[in-house]
Scaffold this motif. Structure first.
Motif, PDB file in Angstrom:
ATOM      1  N   GLU A 133       0.680  -1.224  -0.034  1.00 23.94           N
ATOM      2  CA  GLU A 133       0.071   0.075  -0.029  1.00 23.94           C
ATOM      3  C   GLU A 133       0.838   1.210  -0.078  1.00 23.94           C
ATOM      4  N   PRO A 134       0.949   2.090  -0.925  1.00 23.83           N
ATOM      5  CA  PRO A 134       0.052   1.957  -2.158  1.00 23.83           C
ATOM      6  C   PRO A 134       0.616   1.054  -3.177  1.00 23.83           C
ATOM      7  N   CYS A 135      -0.092   0.695  -4.366  1.00 23.13           N
ATOM      8  CA  CYS A 135       0.211  -0.233  -5.151  1.00 23.13           C
ATOM      9  C   CYS A 135      -0.295   0.144  -6.728  1.00 23.13           C
ATOM     10  N   CYS A 166      -5.970  -0.534 -11.021  1.00 23.06           N
ATOM     11  CA  CYS A 166      -5.934  -0.277  -9.387  1.00 23.06           C
ATOM     12  C   CYS A 166      -5.105   0.341  -9.177  1.00 23.06           C
ATOM     13  N   GLU A 167      -5.300   1.663  -8.025  1.00 22.86           N
ATOM     14  CA  GLU A 167      -3.961   2.402  -7.581  1.00 22.86           C
ATOM     15  C   GLU A 167      -3.821   2.167  -6.229  1.00 22.86           C
ATOM     16  N   SER A 168      -4.658   1.139  -5.529  1.00 21.29           N
ATOM     17  CA  SER A 168      -4.543   1.128  -4.161  1.00 21.29           C
ATOM     18  C   SER A 168      -4.990  -0.308  -3.709  1.00 21.29           C
ATOM     19  N   LYS A 169      -4.502  -0.566  -2.545  1.00 28.05           N
ATOM     20  CA  LYS A 169      -5.461  -2.013  -2.148  1.00 28.05           C
ATOM     21  C   LYS A 169      -6.915  -1.835  -1.962  1.00 28.05           C
ATOM     22  N   TYR A 215      -8.402   0.048  -4.032  1.00 29.77           N
ATOM     23  CA  TYR A 215      -8.981  -0.361  -5.366  1.00 29.77           C
ATOM     24  C   TYR A 215      -9.384  -2.035  -5.661  1.00 29.77           C
ATOM     25  N   ASP A 217     -11.924   2.907  -1.976  1.00 31.68           N
ATOM     26  CA  ASP A 217     -11.202   3.781  -2.351  1.00 31.68           C
ATOM     27  C   ASP A 217     -12.042   4.840  -3.255  1.00 31.68           C
TER      28      ASP A 217
END
Lengths: 166, 406
Positions: A44-46, A67-70, A72, B270
């Motif tokens: 995180e982030p990823c 996906c830009e985060s866990k 997502y 998110d």
């Protein structure tokens, strides 16, 4: 020596075994539809993207899946489990040719080929998607995790719907 | 075909299922719908910025090439060598100073004129084309071309009405809302092969009734719901249509009690995934279907052309071209790319549609002699200030029946 330093001292063969284990575990998690565990392979982030090869080669930024985060990643899992309507299916992922590109500032760059086979009811198993993983891994909590996983796929014409992760 | 296929006597409130699977119907559609007096979407100007840039695409199932000429104009030609019919262009996009067929190296300029025939005069005074062979009579077949605000359309028919008249005032206004003359920028492509008849895609986007029910994701996040302010509009022929809505509050009310799929208090892990900003006047969502092959998608800030390419009666390719504007800032581009997660072959929303279209084809294909019921919101068609209606689908079939003489 902390875990991150330990990884840096691994021999090529030892690192290779670690990566084999990681990619086998990643595929098994998805093949066995343990989607809730899937985000745990990431930091995180990823960044997780599934990108048509034509976009990648032309420098076009659109991803089929981004996906830009866990968070997502979790939202995708929620969609698979709760909101999306789709026919039952199995998917099996084959990963081969895992190749270490090298370490840069404690980030390990790895590439591999993948092949995803899809089996729908009333239909023969087919090649659903194939391409290359371009991954960046870091040591997180004593384990290698994906900071970045980009799936660049050759199979430009997607057979209907891409529902499960690659 | 003859008398074998007769439309049900109830008219447009019944859709006979043989229209989705009969090869003769499909062949007639190729001739009358796609090669008939219609403007088909082929490309965005942004895909062909420089002279010689080309795009290989299809109208119905017929391969064509769209190419930027040296003077900046756009030519559309059949992707079929005038000699022996070879589909000479094989790359999706590229740049060329001329087109050469690989088989016998007949060569064409960017307008499709034949400029080279190897061994035309023979070799050592033997063979060659007849003395009266005139290359002027053997160019690539050229299509009519119309452009408006960065979008390119083509037609196999001659003497087409102007694009603006073809759209009609209501559709033109919605079109100009997104294509307002600003330069577009290409974000990328997605392509999917949908195992369903092409008309099911149009029905889907002309059907606001399903959107509030099938799409749990859309409904739960208030992106499209029956209790939101909304309307449907059509042109005077019924062939084009638009579903329009404004974003509303997300809560359970008496009006949405029938939406079993609504998940209350549904929150994204998110929130950046959906961070819409108001960009266009009035409406949050406008989905426009333009006869015979285009869906213009404006869902919040995600913009795309969805081009329908037929691949037989029971499948079609859906070619998505996502775009933005050249003057978008970085934050807006990122927003468009994130919201693109809603759409395409892996879209939070559009997965439901591609899957259901397949289920539809599995049903209607197996029972060609049955018919669907299309009576939601009445039995005729007109613009409506709500979305509990199948009016736009009835309008489409009213026009379809005239074109197809069914």
């Amino acid at each position: 020596m902390n875990a991150a330093e330990r990884y840096l001292t691994l021999s090529a063969g030892e690192l290779r075994l670690e990566l084999d284990e990681l990619y086998a575990g990643y595929s098994a998690c998805l093949d066995e539809e343990r989607f809730e565990e899937w985000p745990e392979f990431f930091t995180e982030p990823c960044l997780y993207k599934i990108v048509p090869r034509e976009n990648f080669e032309r420098g076009l930024p659109l991803a089929t899946w981004l996906c830009e985060s866990k968070g997502y990643l979790l939202d995708r899992v929620t969609a698979i489990r709760k909101t999306a309507v789709y026919a039952p299916r199995y998917m099996r992922r084959m990963v081969s040719g895992i190749r270490v590109i090298g370490w840069t500032d404690a980030v390990l760059e790895v590439r591999a080929n993948y092949l995803a086979l899809e089996t729908l009811q009333d239909e023969l198993t087919r090649v659903f998607n194939t391409g290359q993983y371009r991954d960046k891994l870091v040591v997180d909590g004593g384990k290698l995790k994906f900071r970045e996983k980009i799936c660049i796929f050759d199979s430009l014409l997607v057979p209907n719907s891409l529902i499960y992760p690659l | 075909m003859g008398a074998r296929r007769v439309w049900p006597k109830e008219g447009i409130t019944r859709i006979p299922y043989w229209i989705y699977s009969d090869p003769e119907i499909y062949a007639r559609e190729q001739e009358r719908v796609f090669c008939g007096p219609s403007w088909s979407y082929v490309a965005l100007d942004a895909e062909l910025p420089r002279a010689g840039d080309f795009k290989r695409t299809f109208i119905g199932e017929k391969p064509v090439v769209v190419v930027r000429d040296k003077d900046g104009s756009v030519n559309v030609v059949e992707n079929r060598c005038a000699h022996r019919g070879v589909q000479f262009c094989q790359r999706h996009l590229g740049n060329a100073s001329e087109f050469m067929c690989p088989y016998h190296q007949w060569t064409y300029d960017l307008k499709g004129n034949l400029i080279g025939v190897p061994f035309r005069r023979g070799v050592k005074k033997q063979g060659g084309m007849p003395a009266d062979f005139d290359p002027k009579n053997h160019g690539l077949r050229k299509l009519e071309v119309a452009r408006r605000h960065g979008v390119i359309f083509a037609s196999f028919a001659r003497h087409m009405q102007p694009l603006e008249d073809y759209f009609g005032p209501a559709m033109l206004a919605l079109y100009d809302r997104v294509f307002d003359g600003r330069e577009l920028t290409l974000l990328g492509y997605s392509r999917q092969l949908v195992p369903a008849n092409w008309k099911l895609m149009f029905e889907n986007i002309k059907d606001p009734y399903h959107a509030s029910l099938l799409h749990v994701f859309l409904v739960s996040f208030g992106l499209f719901r029956a209790d939101q302010p909304s309307k449907v509009e059509m042109d005077s022929t019924g062939r084009h249509g638009a579903l329009i809505s404004w974003r509303g509050e997300q809560k359970r009310t008496d009006d949405n009690a029938d939406m079993k799929s609504l998940i209350d208090n549904f929150e994204l892990s998110d929130a950046a995934l959906l961070d819409p900003v108001r960009e266009f006047s009035e409406y949050t969502v406008v989905m426009t279907t333009l006869w015979p092959n285009l869906i213009i998608q404006q869902q919040s800030n995600t913009l795309a052309m969805r081009q329908l390419i037929t691949r037989g009666p029971d499948q079609f390719e859906l070619a998505w071209t996502f775009f933005g504007y050249a003057d978008d800032d970085e934050a807006m581009t990122r927003r468009r790319l994130r919201q693109a997660n809603l759409m395409g072959p892996a879209g939070f929303v559009s997965i439901d549609d591609s899957e259901v279209m397949k289920f539809s084809q599995r049903g209607v294909g197996a029972y060609p002699d049955s018919a669907g019921v299309m009576e939601m919101g009445g039995r005729g068609w007109k613009d409506e200030p709500h979305m509990v209606t199948e009016s736009v689908i009835r309008a489409f079939y009213d026009y379809y029946r005239q074109v197809m003489e069914l």
